[in-house]
Design an enzyme around this catalytic site. Sequence first.
Site, PDB file in Angstrom:
ATOM      1  N   GLY A   9      -1.232  -3.887  -5.975  1.00 26.12           N
ATOM      2  CA  GLY A   9      -0.738  -3.495  -4.643  1.00 26.12           C
ATOM      3  C   GLY A   9       0.751  -3.780  -4.516  1.00 26.12           C
ATOM      4  N   GLY A  12       3.502  -2.134  -1.692  1.00 30.52           N
ATOM      5  CA  GLY A  12       3.409  -2.352  -0.254  1.00 30.52           C
ATOM      6  C   GLY A  12       4.561  -3.190   0.289  1.00 30.52           C
ATOM      7  N   GLN A  13       4.400  -3.595   1.556  1.00 30.64           N
ATOM      8  CA  GLN A  13       5.485  -4.311   2.246  1.00 30.64           C
ATOM      9  C   GLN A  13       5.835  -5.615   1.529  1.00 30.64           C
ATOM     10  OE1 GLN A  13       4.602  -5.949   6.136  1.00 30.64           O
ATOM     11  NE2 GLN A  13       6.765  -6.125   6.684  1.00 30.64           N
ATOM     12  N   ASP A  35      -0.268  -0.271  -8.657  1.00 23.01           N
ATOM     13  CA  ASP A  35      -0.708   0.200  -7.336  1.00 23.01           C
ATOM     14  C   ASP A  35      -1.452   1.497  -7.569  1.00 23.01           C
ATOM     15  OD1 ASP A  35      -0.575   1.196  -4.462  1.00 23.01           O
ATOM     16  OD2 ASP A  35       0.719  -0.553  -4.242  1.00 23.01           O
ATOM     17  N   ILE A  36      -2.047   2.055  -6.484  1.00 22.97           N
ATOM     18  CA  ILE A  36      -2.674   3.378  -6.623  1.00 22.97           C
ATOM     19  C   ILE A  36      -1.676   4.485  -6.309  1.00 22.97           C
ATOM     20  CG2 ILE A  36      -5.099   2.781  -6.282  1.00 22.97           C
ATOM     21  CD1 ILE A  36      -4.669   3.413  -3.277  1.00 22.97           C
ATOM     22  N   ARG A  37      -0.437   4.106  -6.000  1.00 22.59           N
ATOM     23  CA  ARG A  37       0.629   5.089  -5.742  1.00 22.59           C
ATOM     24  C   ARG A  37       1.928   4.521  -6.271  1.00 22.59           C
ATOM     25  NH1 ARG A  37       3.535   3.432  -0.539  1.00 22.59           N
ATOM     26  NH2 ARG A  37       2.579   1.431  -0.075  1.00 22.59           N
ATOM     27  N   ASP A  53      -6.235   0.890  -9.876  1.00 20.75           N
ATOM     28  CA  ASP A  53      -7.062   0.663  -8.688  1.00 20.75           C
ATOM     29  C   ASP A  53      -7.656  -0.749  -8.785  1.00 20.75           C
ATOM     30  OD1 ASP A  53      -9.064   0.528  -6.792  1.00 20.75           O
ATOM     31  OD2 ASP A  53      -9.824   2.550  -7.186  1.00 20.75           O
ATOM     32  N   TYR A 143     -10.951  -7.033   9.329  1.00 18.84           N
ATOM     33  CA  TYR A 143      -9.937  -7.625   8.456  1.00 18.84           C
ATOM     34  C   TYR A 143     -10.068  -9.147   8.423  1.00 18.84           C
ATOM     35  CZ  TYR A 143      -5.075  -8.769   7.034  1.00 18.84           C
ATOM     36  OH  TYR A 143      -3.946  -9.262   6.419  1.00 18.84           O
ATOM     37  N   LYS A 147     -10.946 -11.691   5.323  1.00 20.37           N
ATOM     38  CA  LYS A 147     -10.050 -12.774   4.893  1.00 20.37           C
ATOM     39  C   LYS A 147     -10.764 -14.127   4.935  1.00 20.37           C
ATOM     40  CE  LYS A 147      -6.238 -10.546   3.922  1.00 20.37           C
ATOM     41  NZ  LYS A 147      -5.788 -10.421   2.528  1.00 20.37           N
TER      42      LYS A 147
HETATM   43  N1  LIG Z   1       2.329  -7.754   6.038  1.00 19.58           N
HETATM   44  C1  LIG Z   1       1.824  -8.709   6.792  1.00 19.58           C
HETATM   45  O1  LIG Z   1       2.325  -8.963   7.895  1.00 19.58           O
HETATM   46  C2  LIG Z   1       0.669  -9.542   6.277  1.00 19.58           C
HETATM   47  C3  LIG Z   1       0.245 -10.631   7.057  1.00 19.58           C
HETATM   48  C4  LIG Z   1      -0.825 -11.390   6.614  1.00 19.58           C
HETATM   49  C5  LIG Z   1      -1.432 -11.116   5.385  1.00 19.58           C
HETATM   50  N2  LIG Z   1      -0.992 -10.044   4.652  1.00 19.58           N
HETATM   51  C6  LIG Z   1      -1.692  -9.775   3.385  1.00 19.58           C
HETATM   52  O2  LIG Z   1      -0.769  -9.636   2.309  1.00 19.58           O
HETATM   53  C7  LIG Z   1      -1.242  -8.665   1.369  1.00 19.58           C
HETATM   54  C8  LIG Z   1      -0.204  -7.577   1.183  1.00 19.58           C
HETATM   55  O3  LIG Z   1       0.065  -6.982   2.437  1.00 19.58           O
HETATM   56  P1  LIG Z   1       1.158  -5.849   2.669  1.00 19.58           P
HETATM   57  O4  LIG Z   1       1.676  -6.025   4.041  1.00 19.58           O
HETATM   58  O5  LIG Z   1       2.101  -5.784   1.530  1.00 19.58           O
HETATM   59  O6  LIG Z   1       0.204  -4.564   2.670  1.00 19.58           O
HETATM   60  P2  LIG Z   1       0.626  -3.030   2.481  1.00 19.58           P
HETATM   61  O7  LIG Z   1      -0.410  -2.210   3.177  1.00 19.58           O
HETATM   62  O8  LIG Z   1       2.057  -2.828   2.832  1.00 19.58           O
HETATM   63  O9  LIG Z   1       0.476  -2.849   0.902  1.00 19.58           O
HETATM   64  C9  LIG Z   1      -0.772  -2.830   0.259  1.00 19.58           C
HETATM   65  C10 LIG Z   1      -0.616  -2.027  -1.019  1.00 19.58           C
HETATM   66  O10 LIG Z   1      -1.885  -1.973  -1.661  1.00 19.58           O
HETATM   67  C11 LIG Z   1      -2.036  -0.688  -2.206  1.00 19.58           C
HETATM   68  N3  LIG Z   1      -3.462  -0.391  -2.398  1.00 19.58           N
HETATM   69  C12 LIG Z   1      -4.365   0.084  -1.506  1.00 19.58           C
HETATM   70  N4  LIG Z   1      -5.557   0.241  -2.094  1.00 19.58           N
HETATM   71  C13 LIG Z   1      -5.409  -0.143  -3.389  1.00 19.58           C
HETATM   72  C14 LIG Z   1      -6.286  -0.210  -4.507  1.00 19.58           C
HETATM   73  N5  LIG Z   1      -7.571   0.158  -4.412  1.00 19.58           N
HETATM   74  N6  LIG Z   1      -5.784  -0.660  -5.687  1.00 19.58           N
HETATM   75  C15 LIG Z   1      -4.486  -1.031  -5.804  1.00 19.58           C
HETATM   76  N7  LIG Z   1      -3.617  -0.973  -4.776  1.00 19.58           N
HETATM   77  C16 LIG Z   1      -4.073  -0.541  -3.591  1.00 19.58           C
HETATM   78  C17 LIG Z   1      -1.380   0.243  -1.216  1.00 19.58           C
HETATM   79  O11 LIG Z   1      -1.034   1.488  -1.843  1.00 19.58           O
HETATM   80  C18 LIG Z   1      -0.165  -0.591  -0.797  1.00 19.58           C
HETATM   81  O12 LIG Z   1       0.968  -0.290  -1.588  1.00 19.58           O
HETATM   82  C19 LIG Z   1      -2.587  -8.171   1.930  1.00 19.58           C
HETATM   83  O13 LIG Z   1      -3.640  -8.933   1.391  1.00 19.58           O
HETATM   84  C20 LIG Z   1      -2.476  -8.482   3.401  1.00 19.58           C
HETATM   85  O14 LIG Z   1      -3.736  -8.648   3.978  1.00 19.58           O
HETATM   86  C21 LIG Z   1       0.033  -9.258   5.077  1.00 19.58           C
END
Ligand SMILES: NC(=O)c1ccc[n+]([C@@H]2O[C@H](COP(=O)([O-])OP(=O)(O)OC[C@H]3O[C@@H](n4cnc5c(N)ncnc54)[C@H](O)[C@@H]3O)[C@@H](O)[C@H]2O)c1
Length: 313
Positions: A9, A12-13, A35-37, A53, A143, A147
């Site tokens: 992943g 992502g952010q 990642d998947i993208r 994935d 969610y 968690k």
């Molecule tokens: N951003 C926040 O504020 C926040 C707060 C608390 C916890 N988290 C946790 O931190 C982690 C990362 O969060 P984030 O904000 O970067 O999320 P995000 O949604 O920005 O990124 C998640 C990434 O996972 C990828 N993804 C989705 N399905 C997938 C799969 N089957 N296989 C591989 N990749 C896949 C998506 O393409 C994406 O790039 C998560 O576990 C989230 O729950 C985030």
Amino acid sequence: MQKSILILGACGQIGTELTLALREKYGNDQVVASDIREGSKNLMDSGPFELLDATNYDAMEDVIMYYEIEEVYLMAAMLSATAEKFPMRAWNLNMNSLFNVLNLAKEGKINKVFWPSSIAVFGPNTPLENTPQSTIMEPSTVYGISKQSGERWCSYYFRKYGVDVRSVRYPGLISWKTLPGGGTTDYAVEIYHKAVSGASYTSFLKADTKLPMMFMDDAIRATVDIMEIESDKLTVRSSYNLAAMSFTPAEITASIQAYIPEFKVDFKPDFRQDIADSWPNSIDDSQATVDWGWQPQFDLERTTEEMLRNLGK
Ligand SMILES: NC(=O)c1ccc[n+]([C@@H]2O[C@H](COP(=O)([O-])OP(=O)(O)OC[C@H]3O[C@@H](n4cnc5c(N)ncnc54)[C@H](O)[C@@H]3O)[C@@H](O)[C@H]2O)c1
């Protein structure tokens, strides 16, 4: 210091900034992003990338064997707001990806795991202010349930199988490099983008909804630090409370208006208000400070300064 790392992943952010930070620290070729993208140009150009994935155990094992991976950071998940729309997909992704990684560690194929939890593990019956490390946890979102279950499984795999899994409960994260991925605290990123573009903003949370938040640099530092500390210093193997600041939509608006006085915000709460209402206002993270020296560096004022400067104002 050489070690090979896989990030699931990674586009992502959090994954994007984490990948770049770990590549800077351990060397570009040591850190495999997946990642998947595909992700940002910066991320794709800076080191190895695999389309992978995280729910596919065999594919994950292949990548781990091929690159001789030692540590995995599992950042793939479905976040709070999106998960309310697709409960079963969220449960399957959030839990199966975690079991895959924990089982690979149990079988000795990797030796350290980072998996993030969230303030979403708490619920409406949790003490709202200065929420303790150990307290009532009755999450009311899909969610949050995933968690909380994940935390129990991490703790179980550590106790039962000696899996070295480490975790923090991130609050809402604020960053400028990558847009957030469907969480309840996304407003605190969107609002800066609107402010610098000269537009007004409609907040999906009420003006006085106070939530725990953190600037991305602090979150990345916490993640790297907890993975570096000697294993026997860690007394929590579910997930550590982590905090930096708490504010409301009205307060973040005022901090932006100090730079852009004409910026206007109105408030139209939607389904995410219920999620936010079930989460704490502020978090007691003293256990993380005691165990591994956690200290945040960004408050709201400094966050606003960084966000506006980097987004181009
Ligand atoms: N951003 C926040 O504020 C926040 C707060 C608390 C916890 N988290 C946790 O931190 C982690 C990362 O969060 P984030 O904000 O970067 O999320 P995000 O949604 O920005 O990124 C998640 C990434 O996972 C990828 N993804 C989705 N399905 C997938 C799969 N089957 N296989 C591989 N990749 C896949 C998506 O393409 C994406 O790039 C998560 O576990 C989230 O729950 C985030």
